[in-house]
Design a protein around this motif. Structure first.
Motif, PDB file in Angstrom:
ATOM      1  N   VAL B  38      48.703  40.070  41.747  1.00  0.00           N
ATOM      2  CA  VAL B  38      48.075  39.193  42.628  1.00  0.00           C
ATOM      3  C   VAL B  38      47.395  38.399  41.851  1.00  0.00           C
ATOM      4  CG1 VAL B  38      46.319  39.223  44.303  1.00  0.00           C
ATOM      5  CG2 VAL B  38      47.850  40.909  44.318  1.00  0.00           C
ATOM      6  N   GLU B  39      47.287  36.931  42.302  1.00  0.00           N
ATOM      7  CA  GLU B  39      46.567  35.747  41.679  1.00  0.00           C
ATOM      8  C   GLU B  39      45.482  35.177  42.604  1.00  0.00           C
ATOM      9  OE1 GLU B  39      49.415  34.337  37.924  1.00  0.00           O
ATOM     10  OE2 GLU B  39      48.755  33.061  39.441  1.00  0.00           O
ATOM     11  N   ILE B  40      44.399  35.263  42.217  1.00  0.00           N
ATOM     12  CA  ILE B  40      43.296  34.428  43.229  1.00  0.00           C
ATOM     13  C   ILE B  40      42.839  33.268  42.533  1.00  0.00           C
ATOM     14  CG2 ILE B  40      41.043  34.710  44.225  1.00  0.00           C
ATOM     15  CD1 ILE B  40      41.341  37.882  44.148  1.00  0.00           C
ATOM     16  N   THR B  41      42.883  32.216  43.220  1.00  0.00           N
ATOM     17  CA  THR B  41      42.381  30.852  42.694  1.00  0.00           C
ATOM     18  C   THR B  41      41.163  30.501  43.592  1.00  0.00           C
ATOM     19  OG1 THR B  41      44.574  30.180  42.153  1.00  0.00           O
ATOM     20  CG2 THR B  41      42.930  28.371  42.509  1.00  0.00           C
ATOM     21  N   VAL B  42      40.275  30.082  43.102  1.00  0.00           N
ATOM     22  CA  VAL B  42      38.971  29.835  43.916  1.00  0.00           C
ATOM     23  C   VAL B  42      38.567  28.271  43.709  1.00  0.00           C
ATOM     24  CG1 VAL B  42      36.306  30.229  43.870  1.00  0.00           C
ATOM     25  CG2 VAL B  42      37.823  32.069  43.222  1.00  0.00           C
ATOM     26  N   PHE B  43      38.625  27.489  44.866  1.00  0.00           N
ATOM     27  CA  PHE B  43      38.080  26.287  45.053  1.00  0.00           C
ATOM     28  C   PHE B  43      36.776  26.100  45.447  1.00  0.00           C
ATOM     29  CE2 PHE B  43      42.676  24.719  45.048  1.00  0.00           C
ATOM     30  CZ  PHE B  43      43.443  26.040  45.276  1.00  0.00           C
ATOM     31  N   PHE B  44      36.169  24.714  44.929  1.00  0.00           N
ATOM     32  CA  PHE B  44      34.872  24.351  45.110  1.00  0.00           C
ATOM     33  C   PHE B  44      34.756  23.147  45.819  1.00  0.00           C
ATOM     34  CE2 PHE B  44      34.917  27.336  41.338  1.00  0.00           C
ATOM     35  CZ  PHE B  44      34.236  28.394  41.802  1.00  0.00           C
ATOM     36  N   SER B  45      33.669  22.735  46.228  1.00  0.00           N
ATOM     37  CA  SER B  45      33.492  21.491  46.750  1.00  0.00           C
ATOM     38  C   SER B  45      33.314  20.240  45.815  1.00  0.00           C
ATOM     39  CB  SER B  45      32.092  21.518  47.871  1.00  0.00           C
ATOM     40  OG  SER B  45      31.084  21.675  46.923  1.00  0.00           O
ATOM     41  N   ASP B  46      33.086  20.770  44.323  1.00  0.00           N
ATOM     42  CA  ASP B  46      32.436  19.351  43.654  1.00  0.00           C
ATOM     43  C   ASP B  46      33.221  19.582  42.365  1.00  0.00           C
ATOM     44  OD1 ASP B  46      31.093  21.567  42.926  1.00  0.00           O
ATOM     45  OD2 ASP B  46      29.040  20.612  43.127  1.00  0.00           O
ATOM     46  N   ARG B  47      34.079  20.440  41.839  1.00  0.00           N
ATOM     47  CA  ARG B  47      34.734  20.774  40.666  1.00  0.00           C
ATOM     48  C   ARG B  47      35.885  21.211  40.845  1.00  0.00           C
ATOM     49  NH1 ARG B  47      33.453  26.301  37.962  1.00  0.00           N
ATOM     50  NH2 ARG B  47      35.615  25.986  37.737  1.00  0.00           N
ATOM     51  N   ALA B  50      38.717  27.169  39.920  1.00  0.00           N
ATOM     52  CA  ALA B  50      38.767  28.298  38.988  1.00  0.00           C
ATOM     53  C   ALA B  50      39.741  29.498  39.126  1.00  0.00           C
ATOM     54  CB  ALA B  50      37.271  29.050  38.980  1.00  0.00           C
ATOM     55  N   GLY B  51      40.179  29.946  37.863  1.00  0.00           N
ATOM     56  CA  GLY B  51      41.280  31.270  38.068  1.00  0.00           C
ATOM     57  C   GLY B  51      42.456  30.552  37.131  1.00  0.00           C
ATOM     58  N   PRO B  52      43.482  31.132  37.315  1.00  0.00           N
ATOM     59  CA  PRO B  52      43.375  32.350  38.269  1.00  0.00           C
ATOM     60  C   PRO B  52      43.048  33.674  37.820  1.00  0.00           C
ATOM     61  CG  PRO B  52      45.875  31.950  37.025  1.00  0.00           C
ATOM     62  CD  PRO B  52      44.797  31.039  36.720  1.00  0.00           C
ATOM     63  N   TYR B  53      42.348  34.427  38.655  1.00  0.00           N
ATOM     64  CA  TYR B  53      41.938  35.683  38.508  1.00  0.00           C
ATOM     65  C   TYR B  53      42.950  36.721  38.829  1.00  0.00           C
ATOM     66  CZ  TYR B  53      37.393  33.463  38.946  1.00  0.00           C
ATOM     67  OH  TYR B  53      36.328  32.606  38.776  1.00  0.00           O
ATOM     68  N   ARG B  54      43.406  37.601  37.985  1.00  0.00           N
ATOM     69  CA  ARG B  54      44.434  38.645  37.973  1.00  0.00           C
ATOM     70  C   ARG B  54      44.106  39.881  38.382  1.00  0.00           C
ATOM     71  NH1 ARG B  54      46.368  34.694  34.007  1.00  0.00           N
ATOM     72  NH2 ARG B  54      48.132  33.565  34.848  1.00  0.00           N
ATOM     73  N   VAL B  55      44.636  40.475  39.292  1.00  0.00           N
ATOM     74  CA  VAL B  55      44.407  41.993  39.731  1.00  0.00           C
ATOM     75  C   VAL B  55      45.808  42.618  39.993  1.00  0.00           C
ATOM     76  CG1 VAL B  55      42.020  41.606  40.500  1.00  0.00           C
ATOM     77  CG2 VAL B  55      43.980  41.321  42.086  1.00  0.00           C
ATOM     78  N   THR B  56      45.855  43.771  39.948  1.00  0.00           N
ATOM     79  CA  THR B  56      47.051  44.448  40.409  1.00  0.00           C
ATOM     80  C   THR B  56      46.843  45.315  41.366  1.00  0.00           C
ATOM     81  OG1 THR B  56      48.074  44.611  38.259  1.00  0.00           O
ATOM     82  CG2 THR B  56      49.070  46.166  39.528  1.00  0.00           C
ATOM     83  N   VAL B  57      47.568  45.522  42.693  1.00  0.00           N
ATOM     84  CA  VAL B  57      47.350  46.430  43.651  1.00  0.00           C
ATOM     85  C   VAL B  57      48.715  47.217  43.489  1.00  0.00           C
ATOM     86  CG1 VAL B  57      46.982  46.883  45.924  1.00  0.00           C
ATOM     87  CG2 VAL B  57      46.224  44.653  44.993  1.00  0.00           C
ATOM     88  N   ASP B  58      48.386  48.487  43.252  1.00  0.00           N
ATOM     89  CA  ASP B  58      49.780  49.336  42.840  1.00  0.00           C
ATOM     90  C   ASP B  58      50.250  49.540  44.322  1.00  0.00           C
ATOM     91  OD1 ASP B  58      48.775  49.729  40.372  1.00  0.00           O
ATOM     92  OD2 ASP B  58      47.663  51.683  40.892  1.00  0.00           O
ATOM     93  N   ILE B  86      44.956  33.361  47.706  1.00  0.00           N
ATOM     94  CA  ILE B  86      45.660  34.778  47.027  1.00  0.00           C
ATOM     95  C   ILE B  86      47.169  34.629  47.111  1.00  0.00           C
ATOM     96  CG2 ILE B  86      45.851  37.216  47.421  1.00  0.00           C
ATOM     97  CD1 ILE B  86      42.985  35.254  49.138  1.00  0.00           C
ATOM     98  N   GLU B  87      47.620  34.889  45.925  1.00  0.00           N
ATOM     99  CA  GLU B  87      49.276  35.100  46.082  1.00  0.00           C
ATOM    100  C   GLU B  87      49.873  36.081  45.407  1.00  0.00           C
ATOM    101  OE1 GLU B  87      50.863  30.532  45.161  1.00  0.00           O
ATOM    102  OE2 GLU B  87      48.754  30.848  44.071  1.00  0.00           O
ATOM    103  N   SER B  88      50.736  36.807  45.820  1.00  0.00           N
ATOM    104  CA  SER B  88      51.380  37.877  45.023  1.00  0.00           C
ATOM    105  C   SER B  88      53.104  37.934  44.926  1.00  0.00           C
ATOM    106  CB  SER B  88      50.994  38.956  46.142  1.00  0.00           C
ATOM    107  OG  SER B  88      51.732  40.243  45.984  1.00  0.00           O
TER     108      SER B  88
END
Lengths: 117, 117, 117, 117
Positions: B38-47, B50-58, B86-88
């Motif tokens: 899983v890859e999580i990308t975080v969006f903001f209002s003014d920049r 951030a990311g991707p943050y990577r996690v594994t869900v078994d 969130i993408e997987s």
């Protein structure tokens, strides 16, 4: 197939019971004219899934089932992250609600479950 | 692809921790028989995002991930509006929940994330 | 066809009324240029459904209808599990909200109803 | 096209502002690489719709917009039922959240808006 990724039965409660017992509810609506045979599988973060838990929702009825009340094949542990998948042999609609009464005032959340298109 | 337009980690908390630490959670259910990357990308209002943050869900597991705990490549700032995608690589289901304990009594919100049809 | 599996009008309230009367609301948006003739059917756990309750939502209007106010053909009992199905002759969008003011501080839940694809 | 049938800005607030000002928020995520030109139309129970209110959500940004802050062409009245439709020239995702701080402790609701398939 319906899915509820969020599950958590708070470990304690405040207020008169059963109204203010902290609980998680899966609300199943069977608006059809056939009884629905429903299977619930419960997923955890660190062990194999539990279930299936089997319930029947009669034709033209709704069932508001507390996860707290599931006992067979095993109770759902308190204060533990879980998720659930709900399958039925006739079309039903599923909603998830939590009453959290760990503090003096209760808090509520609710969302329609996700249904596979 | 799942999307959660609402994100906000309250800047302070009340009550015993970790239960009542103000937090935002993304609950990911992987009911399949394959591990989900899983890859999580975080969006903001003014920049820029951030990311991707990577996690594994078994396989056959659920992960209830607190945004507060994301550290790599950078922590999520408190009291700041954000959103997430969130993408997987295998099908998962995603739900978003916040516990807001800035005041004496906690408040909860939750919704199934939006999934691209 | 819209469905709300969760329904429950708390049996009592705290705070000034009508703002803080415990209530369940079905919010119907008719963004079209035709009046919408809406029928609500209410399902229970242990008896045949009630209704249909008939309301009109005028063109380009929203109606926030409290289940507490439904009287014809019969009032919705308090402190009783129910579910509802909403049908309309023109496209509408439906959202479900509860204000629970049984305790000193109110609690809120809301979700878009489920719509048959 | 996104729709939020529920809208209501509470008429008063408790607690330090701006955090605890009672408000309704529409959270818009634009994960695309093009700026999104968004139009919001607000529907009422007893008058013609207001708007469109126009906002731009830049590429790869999220905007958490308080209905309280909409002023042009007219402010949204407090303590009044409304609904909203959000349209954009590039794909966005929309979530609706309310903070109700009329009482000593805040309450929260949130749901992904309804999107026309």
């Amino acid at each position: 197939m319906w899915a509820i990724p969020e599950g958590y039965i708070p470990g304690w409660s405040n207020g008169p019971q059963p109204e203010f017992l902290s609980h998680e509810t899966v609300c199943i609506l069977n608006a059809s004219d056939l009884d629905a045979h429903v299977e619930i599988t419960v997923f955890f973060s660190d062990r194999e899934p539990a279930g299936p838990y089997r319930v029947t929702v009669d034709a033209r009825r709704t069932l508001h089932l507390r996860f707290n009340d599931l006992k067979d094949p095993e109770p759902i542990p308190l204060a533990t992250d879980y998720a659930s998948v709900i399958e039925s042999d006739v079309p039903v609609v599923v909603q998830h609600t939590r009453l959290d009464s760990r503090q003096a005032e209760n808090a509520l959340l609710s969302t329609i479950a996700w249904s596979e298109p």
